[in-house]
Structure formats: structure tokens, C-alpha cells
Design an enzyme around this catalytic site. Structure first.
Site, PDB file in Angstrom:
ATOM      1  N   LYS A  54      40.198 -45.618 -57.451  1.00 37.24           N
ATOM      2  CA  LYS A  54      40.239 -44.653 -58.559  1.00 37.24           C
ATOM      3  C   LYS A  54      41.181 -45.144 -59.648  1.00 37.24           C
ATOM      4  O   LYS A  54      40.862 -45.086 -60.845  1.00 37.24           O
ATOM      5  CB  LYS A  54      40.674 -43.269 -58.040  1.00 37.24           C
ATOM      6  CG  LYS A  54      39.610 -42.609 -57.165  1.00 37.24           C
ATOM      7  CD  LYS A  54      40.117 -41.387 -56.424  1.00 37.24           C
ATOM      8  CE  LYS A  54      39.077 -40.894 -55.416  1.00 37.24           C
ATOM      9  NZ  LYS A  54      39.526 -39.807 -54.553  1.00 37.24           N
ATOM     10  N   GLN A  98      44.903 -36.524 -52.995  1.00 40.40           N
ATOM     11  CA  GLN A  98      43.983 -37.198 -52.083  1.00 40.40           C
ATOM     12  C   GLN A  98      43.998 -36.517 -50.710  1.00 40.40           C
ATOM     13  O   GLN A  98      45.062 -36.282 -50.137  1.00 40.40           O
ATOM     14  CB  GLN A  98      44.365 -38.687 -51.962  1.00 40.40           C
ATOM     15  CG  GLN A  98      43.429 -39.509 -51.115  1.00 40.40           C
ATOM     16  CD  GLN A  98      42.023 -39.637 -51.716  1.00 40.40           C
ATOM     17  OE1 GLN A  98      41.862 -39.803 -52.921  1.00 40.40           O
ATOM     18  NE2 GLN A  98      41.003 -39.548 -50.880  1.00 40.40           N
ATOM     19  N   ASP A 121      38.956 -32.798 -59.405  1.00 39.71           N
ATOM     20  CA  ASP A 121      38.179 -32.941 -58.163  1.00 39.71           C
ATOM     21  C   ASP A 121      37.227 -31.755 -57.995  1.00 39.71           C
ATOM     22  O   ASP A 121      36.334 -31.793 -57.150  1.00 39.71           O
ATOM     23  CB  ASP A 121      39.117 -32.994 -56.941  1.00 39.71           C
ATOM     24  CG  ASP A 121      39.244 -34.412 -56.380  1.00 39.71           C
ATOM     25  OD1 ASP A 121      38.385 -35.263 -56.699  1.00 39.71           O
ATOM     26  OD2 ASP A 121      40.204 -34.648 -55.626  1.00 39.71           O
TER      27      ASP A 121
END
Ligand code: NDP
Length: 296
Positions: A54, A98, A121
């Protein structure tokens, strides 16, 4: 028949090039680069890999990125304070925490603490609800990547029977919502299967479009699909393989060798859905920098 491959890797590169051009235009007009922050707790190998992909993708498209690393001994309170700081930091457009998190931290609490405006997200219940209501929202990256594949390959979804296997909050459930919405891609009749579904093959054989996200390598066999099916294989499992330098090979949830000859389209693993996830995260971060979902 041999299926046409849905080349997520190529598509992801194309989308990233499109985003890079937009960033150049922004900068040329004196604007600042979109800024994504990623919070990584602990030293899980897979999480390290995902986050580093990412961060590298941000560099490629000209975004600013910040990686914040914490030991897995961080307390829930300390992590919530980190989230608060990121929520308040005007220089950061969007951020991700994460997953998975260590067991002593309540993941739902952390997700709820993230400002929906910075939740690139798309895991916050407000974004999830807005998505279900067909309102502008940050859509979780993997489902958004699947929608983008269907759109860019011009696959008809209206009036089709979509069967989704797996109902996680990050893949199966949002995919089922997105494809049943009055939209394109959407307007499908959706069946959502899970581990309590009786005679799974009865459902998968009815699928015009089959989306599989279970994490069980090779579970969908050739006799479980009908001819002409479009197959989206989300699964990525590391399976031990001594012939590989890494010691493993990546396997999807679909038995590719058996299913591909019957399918019209199929995503390869790797190189299908996985790379699209990155493109969608970048897209969401760009949208956040432009305040395209939430005005202020
Ligand atoms: P989860 O483990 O959260 O969910 C798995 C789902 O599969 C559950 O809903 C479970 O049902 C269902 N399931 C398990 N066994 C069966 C069965 N025998 N028959 C029918 N359904 C079953 O997984 P995720 O959704 O997070 O991930 C799924 C896969 O996708 C994994 O391989 C993961 O690595 C991959 N993935 C890939 C991404 C990418 O970028 N390509 C991103 C995210 C995930 P129940 O709810 O009843 O337990």
C-alpha cells in the site's frame, strides 16, 4: 470453452496511472498531494507485506504516505488515542488500521473510533450503512475492486443470479449488498452462502456470476458451476510448496484447472482481485483528499 481472464493486475495498473495523472494535475494547480496514513500493530508477516504494498502504491501515484508502527503490546487505549490524533490531523486525508489486531484490542471499537470522513477502508458502520442505502460512501476496497472489474470488463449484472460464497464484513456481505443495489454493476438477484448453507453446490450451479471468499483453497470444483459462469475468486491462501523459494504458493478458493474450462470469465490467483484492492484504496484516498464523499 476456455474462460477469458479478468486481469486485475493490468486493470489495477491502469487505474493507478489514471490516479497518478489526477495527482499531477492537482499539483500543477498548486494543490497538495493526497496523504494516506497506515497504522501497523505488531510484526505479522502477511500484514507487513500488505502494508508495504500500500505504501509503495502511494509512492507510485504521487501520494504522500505515513506508516505508523506500534508494538503488539500497545494497549487499546493507546491505539484509540493514535486514531484520535489521525482523525484530528488536517494533513492526513485518510488512514487505515491494518487488520488483524492483537487479541487484547477490540477491533470493532477501533473501527468505530475512526472518523467516517477518513475511513478509506470503508469499515466504519456509517460508511457501511451509507453504502447499503446507495448513498455516497467509502466502499471497502476488495468489494469495490470486484465492482470495478465487472464494470471495466462490461459484464452484465442486471437480472443475473449472483451467488456469493462467504459473508465476512469486509468481502462477502458488502459484495452481496453492492450487487443487489439498483445500480450498475448491480440489479442482480443475490444469494449469500456461508458455512451453514445446506448443499452449497445446488446454489453455486445456479450462479451466472459466482463470487467466492471463504479462504478454503480449491473448494469450488468443476461440477459445482454451470457453463458460461463468470467467476470472481477472492481467496488467497498460502499453501506450502517446497518447489518455491518462498516455501509457499498462493491458491484461490476456486479449483482453477477444473472451473476455467467451463467459465466465460475468471479471475486468476494471484493477479485477479488482489491487485484491485490496492487501486480501490488509492481511489478512496483520492476521493477523501477531494472531499468527494463528505463535504466538510
Ligand atoms: P473470513 O474468514 O472472514 O470469512 C470466510 C467466510 O467463508 C465466512 O462467512 C464463512 O462462513 C464462509 N465459509 C467458510 N467455510 C465455508 C463453507 N464450507 N461453505 C460456505 N461458506 C464457508 O474471510 P474473508 O472474507 O476475510 O476472506 C476470504 C478469503 O479472501 C481469504 O482467503 C482471504 O485471504 C481473501 N481475501 C482477499 C483479499 C484480496 O485483496 N484479494 C482481501 C480480503 C480477503 P461463516 O460466516 O458461516 O463462518
Amino acid at each position: 470453452m476456455q474462460a477469458k481472464l479478468l486481469q486485475g493486475k493490468e486493470l489495477s495498473q491502469k487505474i493507478q496511472e489514471e490516479i497518478a495523472i489526477k495527482v499531477q494535475e492537482l499539483k500543477a494547480k498548486g494543490g497538495r498531494a493526497p496523504h494516506l496514513a497506515a497504522v501497523l500493530v505488531g510484526n505479522d508477516g502477511a500484514s507487513e507485506t500488505y502494508v508495504s504494498h500500500k505504501v509503495k502504491a502511494c509512492e507510485r501515484v504521487g501520494f504522500k504516505s505515513t506508516l505508523l508502527r506500534y508494538s503488539d503490546t500497545i494497549s487499546e487505549g493507546e491505539l484509540l488515542a493514535v486514531v484520535d490524533e489521525l482523525n484530528e490531523n488536517d494533513d492526513i486525508d485518510g488512514f487505515i488500521v491494518q487488520l488483524p489486531l492483537p487479541k487484547h484490542i477490540d477491533m470493532a471499537k477501533v473501527i468505530e473510533q475512526i472518523s467516517p470522513k477518513k475511513d478509506v477502508d470503508g469499515f466504519h458502520p456509517i460508511n457501511f450503512g451509507r453504502m447499503a442505502a446507495n448513498m455516497p460512501a467509502y466502499v471497502p476496497a476488495t468489494p469495490d475492486g470486484i465492482i470495478e472489474i465487472l464494470k471495466r470488463y462490461k459484464i452484465e449484472t442486471r437480472g443475473t443470479h449472483v451467488v456469493v460464497v462467504g459473508r465476512s464484513q469486509i468481502v462477502g456481505t458488502p459484495v452481496s449488498i453492492l450487487l443487489s443495489r439498483a445500480a450498475y454493476p448491480g440489479d442482480a438477484t443475490v444469494t449469500l452462502c456461508h458455512r451453514h448453507t445446506k448443499d452449497l453446490a445446488d446454489y453455486t450451479r445456479q450462479a451466472d456470476i459466482l463470487v467466492v471468499a471463504t479462504g478454503i483453497p480449491g473448494m469450488i470444483k468443476g461440477d459445482m458451476v454451470k457453463k458460461g459462469v463468470v467467476v470472481i475468486d477472492v481467496g488467497i491462501t498460502r499453501v506450502a510448496d517446497t518447489s518455491k523459494q518462498s516455501g509457499f504458493t498462493l491458491k484461490g478458493d476456486v479449483d482453477f484447472d477444473e472451473v476455467a474450462p467451463k467459465a466465460s470469465y475468471i479471475t486468476p490467483v494471484p493477479g485477479g482481485v488482489g491487485p484491485m484492492t490496492i487501486a480501490s484504496l488509492l481511489k478512496n484516498t483520492y476521493l477523501a483528499s477531494q472531499k468527494a464523499i463528505y463535504r466538510n
